[in-house]
Design an enzyme around this catalytic site. Sequence first.
Site, PDB file in Angstrom:
ATOM      1  N   PHE B  35      -0.279  39.665  35.084  1.00  0.00           N
ATOM      2  CA  PHE B  35      -0.106  41.109  35.269  1.00  0.00           C
ATOM      3  C   PHE B  35      -1.447  41.819  35.414  1.00  0.00           C
ATOM      4  O   PHE B  35      -1.625  42.678  36.263  1.00  0.00           O
ATOM      5  CB  PHE B  35       0.657  41.717  34.089  1.00  0.00           C
ATOM      6  N   GLY B  36      -2.435  41.444  34.560  1.00  0.00           N
ATOM      7  CA  GLY B  36      -3.722  42.130  34.565  1.00  0.00           C
ATOM      8  C   GLY B  36      -4.552  41.807  35.793  1.00  0.00           C
ATOM      9  O   GLY B  36      -4.993  42.705  36.520  1.00  0.00           O
ATOM     10  N   GLU B 192      14.905  36.801  21.610  1.00  0.00           N
ATOM     11  CA  GLU B 192      15.567  36.746  22.909  1.00  0.00           C
ATOM     12  C   GLU B 192      16.119  35.354  23.189  1.00  0.00           C
ATOM     13  O   GLU B 192      17.237  35.199  23.674  1.00  0.00           O
ATOM     14  CB  GLU B 192      14.594  37.206  24.011  1.00  0.00           C
ATOM     15  N   ALA B 337       2.570  42.818  28.205  1.00  0.00           N
ATOM     16  CA  ALA B 337       2.415  42.914  29.658  1.00  0.00           C
ATOM     17  C   ALA B 337       1.941  44.303  30.063  1.00  0.00           C
ATOM     18  O   ALA B 337       1.074  44.456  30.925  1.00  0.00           O
ATOM     19  CB  ALA B 337       3.743  42.587  30.347  1.00  0.00           C
TER      20      ALA B 337
END
Lengths: 450, 450
Positions: B35-36, B192, B337
Amino acid sequence: MSFHPDTSVLQRGPQETPPTVVGRPTRIVIIGAGFGGLAVARELGNTVLEVTVIDRRNHNLFQPLLYQVATAALSPADIAEPIRRTLGRYKNIRVMLAEVTGVDQTARHVLLEDGAPVAYDHLIIATGSEYNYFGHDEWRAVAPGLKTIHEARLIRQRLLLSFERAELSQDATEKKALLTSVIIGGGPTGVELAGAIAELGRYMITRDFRKLAPEDFRVILIEAGPKILAAFPDELTDYAWHELAKLGVDIRTGVRVENITRGSVQTSGGTIPAGNILWGAGVKASPAHKWLGLEAKMGGRIPVGPDLQVEGTKGIYALGDTALRIDDEGKPLPALAQVAKQQGEYLGKALREQLLDGRPSEPFHFHNRGNTAVIGRHAAIFDFGNRRLKGRLAWLLWAIVHVFLLVNFEKRLLVTVQWLWRYVTRQRGARLIDENAATGLPATTHRSET
Amino acid sequence: MSFHPDTSVLQRGPQETPPTVVGRPTRIVIIGAGFGGLAVARELGNTVLEVTVIDRRNHNLFQPLLYQVATAALSPADIAEPIRRTLGRYKNIRVMLAEVTGVDQTARHVLLEDGAPVAYDHLIIATGSEYNYFGHDEWRAVAPGLKTIHEARLIRQRLLLSFERAELSQDATEKKALLTSVIIGGGPTGVELAGAIAELGRYMITRDFRKLAPEDFRVILIEAGPKILAAFPDELTDYAWHELAKLGVDIRTGVRVENITRGSVQTSGGTIPAGNILWGAGVKASPAHKWLGLEAKMGGRIPVGPDLQVEGTKGIYALGDTALRIDDEGKPLPALAQVAKQQGEYLGKALREQLLDGRPSEPFHFHNRGNTAVIGRHAAIFDFGNRRLKGRLAWLLWAIVHVFLLVNFEKRLLVTVQWLWRYVTRQRGARLIDENAATGLPATTHRSET
């Protein structure tokens, strides 16, 4: 109802008629959940028969599109469906993920590598075929065939990684080898792979790589015989040759492969260094003939009679690529999905008629639905026996037929529409390199995972 | 324009200001395409800067939905995109698939395991995090974490195979163990996974297995601390606990893991035989700090200043899970994120302003977009700092947010709609067991591939 039978009533010789057992359901065991095995199972679904389907994999595969997984157009799950889901709606069918090791014809048991024997009254063998390396099984590791999802992933992986390594390479010779794909075998699978790899390579290089030129990229198709697509008439073969050549595929017929090592193919026409080597040079039946004590001949296929019963047995049937059925013209039926499917449907109906209605069945007859191969986007061939089709129209027909077959296969319209969309728009959705891959590239190092 | 630089102009110490080189483009190297890293690259796309993105994988991954690959709701390709495709439209960006081994700060070179060094003027380190086994790296093989596609596939494989083996098992103890999943770590990933496995298991057993009963199936969530989801306020944690319990998850807090072997977990509360063991008990930064000669502290995260520049260097930046940034309240920014993405966007803009417009940038500020975890179908929690949300509405919001994020991630609306459809209708599209899997099950035999 116990699944494990009272075998005492079953101590009979292999040649006798299967018993009509009073007081418990008749047990049908199907080995192999491909096109043939599943067709039998579906016909017997939700009857009073007790059906067991045994497969070494948990999924059935739409093999005609497997080459698209290998070339990153489709994800494995797009063309594979869990067998349990396919058959989940039939309460009389049990699915077992297991490896079969043999058949005890006296006890009427299927033997498993890891589990209790499974008793049958009728046994159907539909275990398909595998690639034939003609005595060179050591080539399998360096030149994988395309029969399973694992192999498709491996091929995809090697193809994509060889591009990545070529992009980084400072050495012109190494770069050239990495950008060379050799496909051995000019049958439909070889042709489809060659066409798809040629298209994928040119597209990827043009769009995504800064240090590679499309002209560096080579696809070589090697065929030992005098022509590619030998099962098709010359008119269609010539067209396919022409279309492959337009895609830049270098077709070499009459060339024998003498040895394959990691990163190079030695042929009767010289040695070719190659980052990618694929095998599609002929199939042989699965080793199921050994379970029945039969000798391997005709590629290990098991001779069956007009009712698909294995010659010399009662209550044991074989179909599809596993079976050898001679048609009315004295020729063996080809190893095609449509043959397996038609035989499976026939056999399922025949068993139902026999066991539930008590009436005999007509012999099996194959109806040719057309033999096809796709060369690339907008180019395919169809042979219907009396009619032939080639070009854009054939490609459109190929696409429509496969959309329908796939929808029927997995009942997922959305995925199929999406596939067609991606295929037509050239988006490659599944260009994944698994980070732990044993790639078999002519690599100097192996990437480690932390 | 040659990619390999004239390094003679760059022979300066690591502490100096990066040179403004006249006559050639400034070179930005980004290590890591998560993401970065991708956010930085996008901001610098189609400028005069010469940008190189290095990653050890060829794809970037939408990690928030990786647990759905592990539980067979999604295919790997649904949440992974080739980096080359993501960045293909930017002609000034080069992508390299390579393993970084170090940084030569004097020569300003990134060193690769297999390839020529890559010169930089500005270096961005965005290499993310990995699971922390707290000194027990031998547990990794028996209790995989969930960071990569390979691990997601492995987990999916083990889960599905343990059901298949349980269906065949004649032994009640073995069956019970095979149907037990232990998840270690009560953070969002653990929760999750526990919720998704509980739902998947019950659904599969009821629908597809003949010899298994839903009540045989157990999911145990182990957390060493006093509560699960420690980053969330008690109100939301209590709700999550309640919802997990409704799904049948056995939550054990205050329990320490003492050892893990193939097929069993030894805890401070006793030994649990289990077919599936998953690790989600804490992360540490990637080993990038070693490249800069920094000592590992705070989980290996690299301390950065308000402009994300690595403390004690010039022209080297770190962001996301790799970086340690203390916010105005004196707390480190979380490894999320959204932090990585915001930092990437900030840094890309800042470099543009600095290098192209010649003006300095404001310091980085994090804007909390809400922290979320999903427990199961129709149950999720959101923490916006000042506001909280839970239940069906939170789940709906979670689904909408993830559809938008995913569409933005891969630009494929159709896939996303299909995902939502499959997820809502409980169809499991990707229940594939690869036939060559090293499964790590407490198995007696290994299935062979022919």
